[in-house]
Design an enzyme around this catalytic site. Structure first.
Site, PDB file in Angstrom:
ATOM      1  CD  GLU A 291      13.951  57.421  53.770  1.00 28.81           C
ATOM      2  OE1 GLU A 291      14.733  58.386  53.919  1.00 28.81           O
ATOM      3  OE2 GLU A 291      14.162  56.309  54.265  1.00 28.81           O
ATOM      4  CG  ASP A 292      16.024  62.233  56.241  1.00 27.22           C
ATOM      5  OD1 ASP A 292      15.821  61.000  56.271  1.00 27.22           O
ATOM      6  OD2 ASP A 292      17.012  62.766  56.778  1.00 27.22           O
TER       7      ASP A 292
ATOM      8  CB  SER B 138      14.674  53.081  60.753  1.00 36.16           C
ATOM      9  OG  SER B 138      15.945  53.535  61.144  1.00 36.16           O
ATOM     10  CB  ALA B 139      19.258  52.270  57.699  1.00 37.21           C
TER      11      ALA B 139
ATOM     12  CE  LYS C 232      20.050  64.629  56.318  1.00 33.31           C
ATOM     13  NZ  LYS C 232      19.172  65.613  55.641  1.00 33.31           N
TER      14      LYS C 232
ATOM     15  CG  ASP D 202      14.269  57.515  57.499  1.00 31.90           C
ATOM     16  OD1 ASP D 202      14.893  56.498  57.866  1.00 31.90           O
ATOM     17  OD2 ASP D 202      14.787  58.646  57.446  1.00 31.90           O
ATOM     18  CG  LEU D 203      14.139  56.836  63.987  1.00 30.71           C
ATOM     19  CD1 LEU D 203      12.852  57.170  64.733  1.00 30.71           C
ATOM     20  CD2 LEU D 203      14.877  55.715  64.724  1.00 30.71           C
ATOM     21  CG  ASP D 204      18.185  58.106  62.499  1.00 26.11           C
ATOM     22  OD1 ASP D 204      17.900  58.394  63.669  1.00 26.11           O
ATOM     23  OD2 ASP D 204      18.729  57.044  62.166  1.00 26.11           O
TER      24      ASP D 204
ATOM     25  CB  THR E 296      19.343  60.644  65.515  1.00 25.66           C
ATOM     26  OG1 THR E 296      18.826  60.271  64.250  1.00 25.66           O
ATOM     27  CG2 THR E 296      18.377  60.271  66.606  1.00 25.66           C
TER      28      THR E 296
ATOM     29  CE  LYS F  91      15.387  53.221  54.802  1.00 26.24           C
ATOM     30  NZ  LYS F  91      15.071  54.323  55.725  1.00 26.24           N
TER      31      LYS F  91
HETATM   32  C1  BG6 Z   1      20.013  55.784  59.397  1.00 28.76           C
HETATM   33  C2  BG6 Z   1      20.823  57.063  59.493  1.00 28.76           C
HETATM   34  O1  BG6 Z   1      18.705  56.025  59.798  1.00 28.76           O
HETATM   35  O2  BG6 Z   1      20.576  54.787  60.259  1.00 28.76           O
HETATM   36  C3  BG6 Z   1      22.286  56.762  59.171  1.00 28.76           C
HETATM   37  O3  BG6 Z   1      20.308  58.012  58.571  1.00 28.76           O
HETATM   38  C4  BG6 Z   1      22.810  55.671  60.100  1.00 28.76           C
HETATM   39  O4  BG6 Z   1      23.042  57.951  59.330  1.00 28.76           O
HETATM   40  C5  BG6 Z   1      21.925  54.426  59.965  1.00 28.76           C
HETATM   41  O5  BG6 Z   1      24.155  55.329  59.762  1.00 28.76           O
HETATM   42  C6  BG6 Z   1      22.347  53.288  60.888  1.00 28.76           C
HETATM   43  O6  BG6 Z   1      22.131  53.668  62.218  1.00 28.76           O
HETATM   44  P1  BG6 Z   1      22.632  52.872  63.484  1.00 28.76           P
HETATM   45  O7  BG6 Z   1      21.844  53.477  64.611  1.00 28.76           O
HETATM   46  O8  BG6 Z   1      22.270  51.420  63.267  1.00 28.76           O
HETATM   47  O9  BG6 Z   1      24.103  53.054  63.595  1.00 28.76           O
HETATM   48 MG    MG Z   2      16.614  59.486  57.457  1.00 29.88          MG
END
Ligand code: BG6
Ligand code: MG
Length: 217
Positions: A170-171, A115-116, A46, A10-12, A18, A146
């Site tokens: 993953e967090d 990542s989402a 998250k 996962d990224l964030d 972020t 997810k």
């Molecule tokens: C996830 C974050 O990685 O990405 C969420 O944990 C965020 O908080 C989601 O809403 C979507 O991100 P983005 O950059 O497409 O708005």
């Molecule tokens: Mg995350």
């Protein structure tokens, strides 16, 4: 090398922090709409997609909007968010993340992002770790969010490894569930009492070694 062949990240909250930028942008939007948005509420977002996050926030504020208005609001928030993330620096990589990725590549493991976020490309580029991934699967390439395992199953497929031979990092609770639903091992980044279904929980990637990765088997 163990039977584990790939690590999916996962990224964030795992590689970069972020959440603070998401918080600032969502708070600005909520305030413009006439209500407040707290850091505790931000925690609940998250791993949740942009559109779903907006719907939750509007619900908390007791505000209802048309689909067209929601699209405009999500775009407005994202423009503020992008302004912040385009100024990110390599120093914003979370402790141990880059070192662990480098160790994985040296040892021959495949790596993928799962990542989402639809902004993952620019974030990875700004912090300078794009080259450490064999595949990047993000919000632009999935239809289900997810806890659906789609993002990780696509990551496994992209690096040519079966889900059983993958470890997810993953967090978010939704992300841990996604990894487990995909039949993968999951390392939670955070608190064991929160990420209860993870196979192992660490406070950050600085705690990860190839030895405790292999021990997940
Ligand atoms: C996830 C974050 O990685 O990405 C969420 O944990 C965020 O908080 C989601 O809403 C979507 O991100 P983005 O950059 O497409 O708005
Ligand atoms: Mg995350």
């Amino acid at each position: 090398m163990s039977q584990i062949q790939a690590c999916l990240f996962d990224l964030d909250g795992v590689l970069v922090d972020t959440a603070v930028y998401h918080y600032k942008a969502w708070k600005r939007l909520a305030n413009e709409l006439g209500f407040d948005f707290t850091e505790i509420q931000n925690e609940e977002l998250k791993g949740i997609s942009r559109v779903k996050s907006l719907e939750l926030i509007l619900g908390w504020g007791g505000v209802s909007k048309t689909e067209m208005e929601k699209t405009e609001l999500a775009t407005r928030k994202n423009n503020w968010y992008v302004n912040m993330i385009t100024q990110m620096q390599p120093s914003e990589i979370l402790p141990g993340a880059k070192e662990f990725l480098i160790a994985l590549k040296k040892a021959g493991y495949k790596t993928a992002l799962g990542s989402a976020s639809k902004n993952s490309g620019v974030i990875l580029e700004k912090v300078g770790i794009t080259y450490l991934f064999d595949a990047i699967i993000d919000g632009n390439s999935v239809t289900a969010s997810k806890p659906n395992p789609e993002v990780f199953l696509k990551g496994a497929e992209a690096v040519g490894v079966t889900p059983e031979a993958c470890v997810v990092f993953e967090d978010a609770i939704a992300g841990v569930e996604a990894g487990k639903a995909g039949g993968m091992k999951v390392v939670g980044i955070g608190l064991p009492e929160v990420l209860i279904n993870a196979d192992l929980v660490v406070s950050g990637l600085h705690e990860m070694t190839l030895e405790n990765l292999i021990a997940l088997n």
